[in-house]
Scaffold this active site. Sequence first.
Site, PDB file in Angstrom:
ATOM      1  N   GLN A 144      24.139 122.629  57.920  1.00  0.00           N
ATOM      2  CA  GLN A 144      24.557 122.077  59.219  1.00  0.00           C
ATOM      3  C   GLN A 144      25.743 122.805  59.819  1.00  0.00           C
ATOM      4  O   GLN A 144      26.239 122.396  60.870  1.00  0.00           O
ATOM      5  CB  GLN A 144      24.898 120.584  59.064  1.00  0.00           C
ATOM      6  CG  GLN A 144      23.770 119.725  58.549  1.00  0.00           C
ATOM      7  CD  GLN A 144      22.608 119.594  59.520  1.00  0.00           C
ATOM      8  OE1 GLN A 144      22.723 119.909  60.704  1.00  0.00           O
ATOM      9  NE2 GLN A 144      21.473 119.145  59.029  1.00  0.00           N
TER      10      GLN A 144
ATOM     11  N   LYS B   3      17.073 125.482  60.792  1.00  0.00           N
ATOM     12  CA  LYS B   3      18.084 124.687  61.502  1.00  0.00           C
ATOM     13  C   LYS B   3      18.975 125.589  62.354  1.00  0.00           C
ATOM     14  O   LYS B   3      19.900 125.133  63.005  1.00  0.00           O
ATOM     15  CB  LYS B   3      18.937 123.902  60.510  1.00  0.00           C
ATOM     16  CG  LYS B   3      18.148 122.814  59.768  1.00  0.00           C
ATOM     17  CD  LYS B   3      19.077 121.929  58.977  1.00  0.00           C
ATOM     18  CE  LYS B   3      18.418 121.209  57.834  1.00  0.00           C
ATOM     19  NZ  LYS B   3      17.537 120.116  58.225  1.00  0.00           N
TER      20      LYS B   3
ATOM     21  N   ASP C 281      26.767 123.479  50.821  1.00  0.00           N
ATOM     22  CA  ASP C 281      25.535 123.254  51.581  1.00  0.00           C
ATOM     23  C   ASP C 281      25.895 123.514  53.048  1.00  0.00           C
ATOM     24  O   ASP C 281      26.558 122.695  53.685  1.00  0.00           O
ATOM     25  CB  ASP C 281      25.063 121.815  51.357  1.00  0.00           C
ATOM     26  CG  ASP C 281      23.971 121.395  52.329  1.00  0.00           C
ATOM     27  OD1 ASP C 281      23.590 122.204  53.200  1.00  0.00           O
ATOM     28  OD2 ASP C 281      23.505 120.244  52.214  1.00  0.00           O
TER      29      ASP C 281
ATOM     30  N   HIS D  22      23.774 115.137  51.335  1.00  0.00           N
ATOM     31  CA  HIS D  22      22.323 115.016  51.517  1.00  0.00           C
ATOM     32  C   HIS D  22      21.720 114.922  50.108  1.00  0.00           C
ATOM     33  O   HIS D  22      22.268 115.495  49.163  1.00  0.00           O
ATOM     34  CB  HIS D  22      21.864 116.295  52.226  1.00  0.00           C
ATOM     35  CG  HIS D  22      20.429 116.301  52.665  1.00  0.00           C
ATOM     36  ND1 HIS D  22      19.383 116.469  51.794  1.00  0.00           N
ATOM     37  CD2 HIS D  22      19.880 116.189  53.898  1.00  0.00           C
ATOM     38  CE1 HIS D  22      18.246 116.457  52.479  1.00  0.00           C
ATOM     39  NE2 HIS D  22      18.516 116.286  53.748  1.00  0.00           N
TER      40      HIS D  22
ATOM     41  N   CYS E   8      18.175 111.160  54.520  1.00  0.00           N
ATOM     42  CA  CYS E   8      18.255 111.681  53.148  1.00  0.00           C
ATOM     43  C   CYS E   8      19.675 111.595  52.620  1.00  0.00           C
ATOM     44  O   CYS E   8      20.144 112.495  51.916  1.00  0.00           O
ATOM     45  CB  CYS E   8      17.742 113.119  53.063  1.00  0.00           C
ATOM     46  SG  CYS E   8      16.023 113.264  53.521  1.00  0.00           S
TER      47      CYS E   8
END
Lengths: 411, 149
Positions: free
Chosen positions: A208, A231, A205, A128, A369
């Site tokens: 997700q 999220k 990261d 991302h 993104c």
Amino acid sequence: MKAVMSGWDVEKIRQDFPVLSQTVNGKPLVYLDNAASSQVPQSVIDRTSKYLAEEHSNIHRGVHYLSQHATTAYEAAREKVKRFINAPDVDCCIFVRGTTEGINLVAHAYGKGFINEGDEILVSEMEHHSNIIPWQVVAEERGAKLRVIPMNRKGELIVEEYDKLLSERTKIVAMAHVSNALGTVNPVKEMIASAHKLGVPVCLDAAQSVPHFPVDVQDIDADFFVFSGHKMFGPTGSGIVYGKREWLDKMPPYQTGGSQIRTVSFEKTTYAPLPAKYEAGTPAIAAGIGLGAAIDYINSIDFEAAARHEHELLEYATERLSDIPGVTIVGTAAEKASVLSLTIEGIHPHDIGTILDQDGIAVRAGHHCAQPVMKFFEVPATARASFAFYNTREEVDKLADSVQKVIEIFA
Amino acid sequence: MSELSELYQETILEHNKNPRNFREIEDADRSADGNNPLCGDALRVYVDLEGDVVKDVAFKGSGCAISKASASMMTQTVKGKTKEEAEKLFEEFHSMVTGGLDVETEENDLGRLKIFAGVIEFPARVKCASLSWHTLNAALHGEEVVSTE
């Protein structure tokens, strides 16, 4: 058939999420944009409202009742975060506003402390933008070089190439736990172990991953682990940087100001210990407490069964959509989580998104993104359906029918 | 569904499939790049002028059906017009898709471009329809890059 799969009662779960019962354009909402932001259960709404209605005050400051009460609630949320990711130490869980701010914190603070001219930073090709640009900026500032871990046509990182890129020049590796654009679940445990052989820390990261399956940061041995509350069924404005103490203690602060100091004079400032060192200013208190409530919610459901349900949805959706002539699935990794990106020959994803919206179906259309990912697959954009445990098989059928309709309109 | 068929009219779908003047103009007098960074639409508009008249106009790039059809019909419409007339059409088109001009009741020269009036029901798509016009306007004013974010 009734939608009870894997011992998962999806209809019952849906009742926890008030937003899901509405209609959009005269059709029941089919919310398939969870990778952008997930919906919020009533318990999180209630907890946040209760804080605002009854408990609000600034934290870590007052001797008065409300301030102490707010501080206790906020710190209780931090303790929940610690247990949720199995962090070894609650003080190593830093509240931030979201993953983007969190990665900026790690990149700038770690960069200032440990990256110098001629060093290398590894990022992956599927990142991302928020896990590319902060590193790009730091590389430029420190005279370091950004190097890219390549992926294959399925959207899987090429681990052999990664192993070759790692060297004594590498100062940090930054990569997604799960790709937002492709759904790929990266073999992070193995990749972190390779980096550690050379003493290189890894920043994940995890925006997700945490909404979709349980993660143990000690088991994967992540040095930095960054995610957003919004999220994972919590409010926007909440997020976490977990970092190993050995790094967090040595890195300089990111933002400076109130709350993060020990002593201040015009000559010199000394900083507070963790976690306050990285938490300058009044935080998003309600959002942080809401994140704690979202973790309570996740703990109240069978999260493993939820993950199995999502996986079945993903497999079913992949099967249904692959069967439609003209549809191409972008991202076909062996290990995937909850994201289905697709293109339709000759039809732009924005047009797909608009037509689906008329059927009440919310998907993301665009580059997510992740422009380098779009460039790699030579597409300007994709339409992305992303699932949460409250989505149903019937919703997948509606998605497939609506995609079919798009093709008919453009025929 | 009626709003949807209003947006994806036959003419728009046809121009999407077979965009007119979808080519580069080598050594064009003017050209400008239009980007919508939010969604990734990108196109370049080329203009050849003869005095004050748009002698040739063309475009290249990638985008959705709305942006492509709008660019295609724009090139057909402004070809042969003076700069001033093209600018006036830009103003009217922009006004129509942002709700400032009711094409049915107020005077305008938009003609068949009126089919883009339906885009107003789809706020997220207004920029798709107007990207090529902003880019043309930039090219006519000697600017090289325009962004409609």
